[in-house]
Structures are given as structure tokens and as C-alpha cells.
Write an enzyme that holds these catalytic residues in place. Structure first.
Site, PDB file in Angstrom:
ATOM      1  N   SER A 100      43.551  10.355 -32.230  1.00 51.98           N
ATOM      2  CA  SER A 100      42.657  10.330 -31.174  1.00 51.98           C
ATOM      3  C   SER A 100      42.279  11.277 -30.335  1.00 51.98           C
ATOM      4  O   SER A 100      43.397  11.339 -29.570  1.00 51.98           O
ATOM      5  CB  SER A 100      41.813   9.025 -31.156  1.00 51.98           C
ATOM      6  N   SER A 101      41.317  12.007 -30.185  1.00 49.86           N
ATOM      7  CA  SER A 101      40.792  12.564 -29.120  1.00 49.86           C
ATOM      8  C   SER A 101      39.274  12.858 -28.560  1.00 49.86           C
ATOM      9  O   SER A 101      38.875  12.493 -29.676  1.00 49.86           O
ATOM     10  CB  SER A 101      41.552  14.150 -29.281  1.00 49.86           C
TER      11      SER A 101
END
Ligand SMILES: C[S@@+](CC[C@H](N)C(=O)[O-])C[C@H]1O[C@@H](n2cnc3c(N)ncnc32)[C@H](O)[C@@H]1O
Length: 382
Positions: free
Chosen positions: A93-94
Site C-alpha cells: 500500500s502507498s
């Protein structure tokens, strides 16, 4: 600088100067500071390694990441890091790059009063930007990772945004909150889920980063018809991580390349750099050469090896590139001749007159999807 307001103002000014923020979205970006959504521990790439950066240890470094125009890695290995070093880590995730977030929100062509479904809540920042523009109860967001979804729900509530955050597989959309005027995926799809068309009002839009195994970087804007078929074109170049169940296999030179198996040796005069590294060419190769990943291994003195790897069948090809060389040794192993497939794909792209990304279109029906060139009747079997 360690003043978040100053850093935020500088980022917004840069995005405005570069032309990506319209006046409507500029006001929204000013009202929703990014650092309020970024977790206290993030990760940075250091060569081949991913290293954590903790706000408590270095607030200035953490803030600099929050207000750089770069994606910030907020989760690795689905939240269960497998140990130090990149070999054990996958970015899962970012917080997307602010410039990309801005371009996608503008491309969404969304107006106050519309209902929007976001796929991939992540930090919740993009959902907050949408809610700031559209008002309370207009935004629904689905996140597959329970820890991320719960955190985003909490942060959005703390920041005063009435957004419905649901934990689940965004590929199914959110039937209970449908219909929507817009769907925005902040996660890439190889196969675009038809559920998104079924849950969008006719004339509405689905914006989705679309990826092949070979090429990750096509933002497609699809318009939904009365028949719940959606069709549209590539409108921008954005790279995203994939929907969790479409991640496929990662290519690993250590695992997938077994030199001891013996390789077929040949030469090519086709320089791999313009073929593999050029956006429009690699997009076309991705359409023709499925299950093929590119890994570039750099050596000293500007030499490199371009690896083509099919982790499913175990086939691979390697091109060794020395600076200034006109002929390149090719090694291939396994049931596929991957370099030949890539050269064939390039010749196919040449025969089509080297179409640029904006000429490709995608249609998604209840039965599946297909790619076309210029017009929907010029269908490509990809
Ligand atoms: C690039 S991040 C999204 C960034 C986010 N919009 C933000 O503002 O921070 C992609 C997210 O998609 C999520 N994701 C992956 N597969 C998914 C799926 N099938 N359904 C919903 N979310 C998914 C990942 O867990 C990750 O959090």
C-alpha cells in the site's frame, strides 16, 4: 522546513505551477493536508532495500516524504513484513504521488452532487479530497486490507469527513451504495471488473489504471452505456499496484532463472532499450506478450542485462547490452522464446504504424474485455 502548513502550501504551489491542479481542485488540496493521513511509519527505497522511516525518530524526514511529489510507501508485505531487505518485501500500500492524484481527480470530471466509489482506500487521503469537493455522504471507498480500512475510517472521521469505508474486495464494487456517477480505482486492474459498470449510472464514468504483466502505466477512462457495457481510451500514464487477487507472480531472477538448465544462444541487432524502455512500444508489447515480466540488471560501466521472465512457465530470456555495441547476445530457456515474442510484437506494432497510447481503447462487457485501436470495430486479439 518542518512546518507542515508551509510544506503543504509549497506542494500545492508546485502542482499548480505544473498545471495539474485546476482552481477547484487547488482549493481542495489546500484544505486537506496530506500528512494528516500518512501513518507514522513509512518506508523508503534505499537501493534494493526498503527501510522504515519513523516520525518519532525523524519528524523532518517524515514530513519531507509527506510533502514531496512522490508516492509514500505505507505498507509492505500486507502488513506482515518478512524481515529486513527488499528480497522479503513487497510494497502493498502507498499514498499515491500527489501529482498523479491530482491528474486522476481532474480526469474523473466529477462535480459536487455526484456519488463516487473509490477502490483502494489506502491512507484515506484521496477519499478525503473527494469528500471535501463533493460533500458529506457522497463518497464510498472499499479497501481490501482490514487494518488499512479501519485506520482510514478512523482518520477520515477524526478529520471530519463523512465517507463510507468498507473492508472487502473492491472488484465487487459496493452494490449496497450503488448506483454511482463515478468509479475511481486507485489500484491497477489487468481485467477490469464489470461490476463497476453495473453499479454506475448510464453516462457515468469509470477511471482505472490498466496494466499488463509487461506494462504498468495506462489510465483508462471508460464511459458506461445503458447496456452496462463500458468503453473508453487511455488518457494518461500512471503506474499503480495491482488489485490483490490480480497481482499474479513476481519475477525473481534467483528463483526463475536457472542457468544450469542450459540456454539457447543467439544474437540480435535490435537494441533492447528503445523497445523495452519506450512507453508506447512497451504498451504494445504488453498487449501481445502475456505473462512476461521485464527485469533490468545493471552492471558496472553502463552495461546491463535485460531479463524477460515468465514466472508461470519458467521461461526466460536475457540480452546482454554493452555500451556502444551493435549486436547483443541473447540467451533463452524454457518452452517460450520470449525475445522472439517481443521482437514479433515490435514488428506487429511497426506494421500498425506504431500507435501511441491515446489510440488504444478498451471495452468491458459482462463476458470479458477486449482492446481496440482507434475504433471499437478494429479489435485486437490481445
Ligand atoms: C495505491 S494504494 C491507494 C491509495 C489511496 N487511494 C490513498 O489515498 O492513500 C492501493 C490500495 O488498494 C488496496 N487494494 C488492493 N487490492 C484491492 C481490492 N481488491 N479491493 C480494494 N482495495 C484493494 C491496497 O490494499 C492499497 O491500500
Amino acid at each position: 522546513m518542518t512546518d507542515p502548513e508551509g510544506l503543504s502550501a509549497r506542494l500545492v504551489a508546485e502542482l499548480t505551477a505544473s498545471g495539474v491542479l485546476t482552481p477547484e481542485w487547488r482549493a481542495v488540496f489546500e484544505a486537506v493536508p496530506r500528512h494528516r493521513f500518512i501513518p507514522d511509519t513509512v518506508w523508503v527505497e534505499d537501493g534494493d532495500l526498503l527501510e522504515p522511516v519513523d516520525r518519532a525518530d525523524d519528524e523532518a524526514a517524515w514530513l519531507a516524504l509527506c510533502y514531496g511529489d512522490e508516492a509514500v510507501i505505507t505498507q509492505v508485505d500486507d502488513g506482515v513484513p518478512a524481515g529486513p531487505g527488499r528480497a522479503g518485501h513487497q510494497v502493498t500500500s502507498s499514498a499515491s504521488q500527489p501529482g498523479v492524484v491530482a491528474r486522476m481527480l481532474v480526469a474523473l470530471e466529477v462535480e459536487p452532487g455526484m456519488d463516487v466509489l473509490e477502490i483502494g482506500t489506502g491512507t484515506g487521503w484521496n477519499a478525503a479530497l473527494l469528500a471535501e469537493r463533493l460533500g458529506p455522504d457522497r463518497v464510498t471507498s472499499v479497501e481490501i486490507d482490514p487494518a488499512l480500512g479501519e485506520r482510514a475510517r478512523r482518520v477520515l472521521r477524526r478529520e471530519g469527513y463523512r465517507v463510507t469505508v468498507d473492508v472487502g474486495d473492491g472488484a465487487s464494487g459496493h452494490p449496497d451504495r450503488a448506483p454511482f456517477d463515478r468509479v475511481i480505482a486507485t489500484v491497477a486492474a489487468g481485467r477490469v471488473p464489470h461490476a463497476w459498470a453495473e453499479q454506475t449510472r448510464p453516462g457515468g464514468r469509470v477511471l482505472v489504471p490498466w496494466a499488463t504483466d509487461f506494462h504498468n502505466g495506462a489510465l483508462v477512462s471508460l464511459t458506461v452505456g445503458r447496456d452496462a457495457v463500458m468503453r473508453g481510451r487511455i488518457v494518461d500514464n500512471v503506474a499503480f499496484m495491482r488489485l490483490r487477487d490480480q497481482r499474479g507472480k513476481r519475477a525473481s531472477l534467483v528463483r526463475d532463472v536457472r542457468e544450469a538448465d542450459g540456454a539457447r544462444h543467439s544474437f540480435t541487432r535490435t537494441h533492447p532499450s528503445p523497445v523495452l524502455g519506450e512507453y508506447d512500444a512497451s504498451l504494445a508489447i504488453g498487449l501481445r506478450v502475456p505473462h512476461c515480466k521485464l527485469v533490468v540488471e545493471f552492471h558496472d560501466d553502463r552495461a546491463y542485462t535485460a531479463w524477460l521472465v515468465d514466472p508461470w512457465s519458467g521461461s526466460w530470456a536475457a540480452l546482454d547490452v554493452e555500451p556502444g555495441a551493435e549486436k547483443f547476445p541473447v540467451r533463452q530457456s524454457g518452452e517460450r522464446d520470449l525475445w522472439q515474442e517481443v521482437e514479433d510484437a515490435c514488428r506487429w506494432w511497426d506494421r500498425l504504424d506504431r500507435p501511441t497510447a491515446d489510440r488504444w481503447g478498451l471495452t468491458v462487457t459482462g463476458e470479458g474485455q477486449y482492446v481496440w485501436l482507434d475504433t471499437e470495430d478494429h479489435r485486437i486479439d490481445a
